[in-house]
Design a protein around this motif. Structure first.
Motif, PDB file in Angstrom:
ATOM      1  N   ALA A  29       0.833  -1.206   0.000  1.00 36.38           N
ATOM      2  CA  ALA A  29       0.000   0.000   0.000  1.00 36.38           C
ATOM      3  C   ALA A  29       0.866   1.254   0.000  1.00 36.38           C
ATOM      4  O   ALA A  29       0.595   2.221  -0.731  1.00 36.38           O
ATOM      5  N   GLY A  30       1.916   1.245   0.805  1.00 30.54           N
ATOM      6  CA  GLY A  30       2.814   2.398   0.849  1.00 30.54           C
ATOM      7  C   GLY A  30       3.521   2.622  -0.469  1.00 30.54           C
ATOM      8  O   GLY A  30       3.688   3.768  -0.912  1.00 30.54           O
ATOM      9  N   ALA A  31       3.935   1.541  -1.101  1.00 25.59           N
ATOM     10  CA  ALA A  31       4.612   1.665  -2.393  1.00 25.59           C
ATOM     11  C   ALA A  31       3.657   2.232  -3.443  1.00 25.59           C
ATOM     12  O   ALA A  31       4.038   3.113  -4.228  1.00 25.59           O
ATOM     13  N   ALA A  32       2.430   1.741  -3.454  1.00 24.94           N
ATOM     14  CA  ALA A  32       1.456   2.236  -4.428  1.00 24.94           C
ATOM     15  C   ALA A  32       1.177   3.724  -4.215  1.00 24.94           C
ATOM     16  O   ALA A  32       1.173   4.509  -5.169  1.00 24.94           O
ATOM     17  N   LEU A  33       0.956   4.121  -2.969  1.00 29.06           N
ATOM     18  CA  LEU A  33       0.717   5.541  -2.684  1.00 29.06           C
ATOM     19  C   LEU A  33       1.949   6.380  -2.999  1.00 29.06           C
ATOM     20  O   LEU A  33       1.842   7.497  -3.516  1.00 29.06           O
ATOM     21  N   GLY A  34       3.101   5.844  -2.682  1.00 30.69           N
ATOM     22  CA  GLY A  34       4.331   6.563  -2.970  1.00 30.69           C
ATOM     23  C   GLY A  34       4.520   6.815  -4.451  1.00 30.69           C
ATOM     24  O   GLY A  34       4.956   7.893  -4.862  1.00 30.69           O
ATOM     25  N   LEU A  35       4.187   5.832  -5.251  1.00 31.83           N
ATOM     26  CA  LEU A  35       4.308   6.006  -6.701  1.00 31.83           C
ATOM     27  C   LEU A  35       3.305   7.027  -7.231  1.00 31.83           C
ATOM     28  O   LEU A  35       3.611   7.802  -8.135  1.00 31.83           O
ATOM     29  N   LEU A  36       2.115   7.019  -6.651  1.00 33.27           N
ATOM     30  CA  LEU A  36       1.086   7.954  -7.120  1.00 33.27           C
ATOM     31  C   LEU A  36       1.366   9.398  -6.695  1.00 33.27           C
ATOM     32  O   LEU A  36       1.065  10.341  -7.433  1.00 33.27           O
ATOM     33  N   LYS A  44      11.545  12.078  -9.643  1.00 32.32           N
ATOM     34  CA  LYS A  44      11.577  11.444 -10.956  1.00 32.32           C
ATOM     35  C   LYS A  44      11.298   9.948 -10.792  1.00 32.32           C
ATOM     36  O   LYS A  44      11.552   9.365  -9.740  1.00 32.32           O
ATOM     37  N   GLY A  45      10.803   9.346 -11.827  1.00 29.96           N
ATOM     38  CA  GLY A  45      10.473   7.925 -11.804  1.00 29.96           C
ATOM     39  C   GLY A  45      11.658   7.033 -11.477  1.00 29.96           C
ATOM     40  O   GLY A  45      11.533   6.057 -10.737  1.00 29.96           O
ATOM     41  N   THR A  46      12.830   7.377 -12.017  1.00 25.96           N
ATOM     42  CA  THR A  46      14.007   6.541 -11.752  1.00 25.96           C
ATOM     43  C   THR A  46      14.391   6.594 -10.274  1.00 25.96           C
ATOM     44  O   THR A  46      14.753   5.573  -9.696  1.00 25.96           O
TER      45      THR A  46
END
Length: 88
Positions: free
Chosen positions: A17-24, A29-31
């Motif tokens: 969940a944290g990773a998903a929110l962090g990505l959103l 930058k994406g990298t």
């Protein structure tokens, strides 16, 4: 399911969940985000390996204690049997 399994499942769910929110919501930058996520997953993997090794050691110690206890009881009963046969 034991408490350790529940904690591990909760940890993995929280990480996902944290990773998903962090990505959103990441302002980076994406990298950079992928690098941080990769490092976090590596750290989690290392943590799981350490916990598994600890649990394996705990099980090995428990096995040794059980074997020792059983051998002690067998020896005690063998001695009691030998005493009985000597007096019979």
């Amino acid at each position: 399911m034991n408490d350790n399994s529940k904690v591990l499942i909760g940890l993995l769910a929280g990480l996902a969940a944290g990773a998903a929110l962090g990505l959103l919501l990441a302002p980076e930058k994406g990298t950079d985000t992928r690098d941080r996520l990769s490092q976090s997953l590596k750290d989690l993997g290392d943590s799981i390996k350490d916990k598994a090794a600890d649990e394996i050691n705990n099980l090995a110690n428990l096995k040794d204690k059980v074997v020792s206890s059983v051998k002690s009881k067998i020896n005690h009963e063998a001695d009691a049997y030998a005493d009985e046969t000597e007096h019979a």
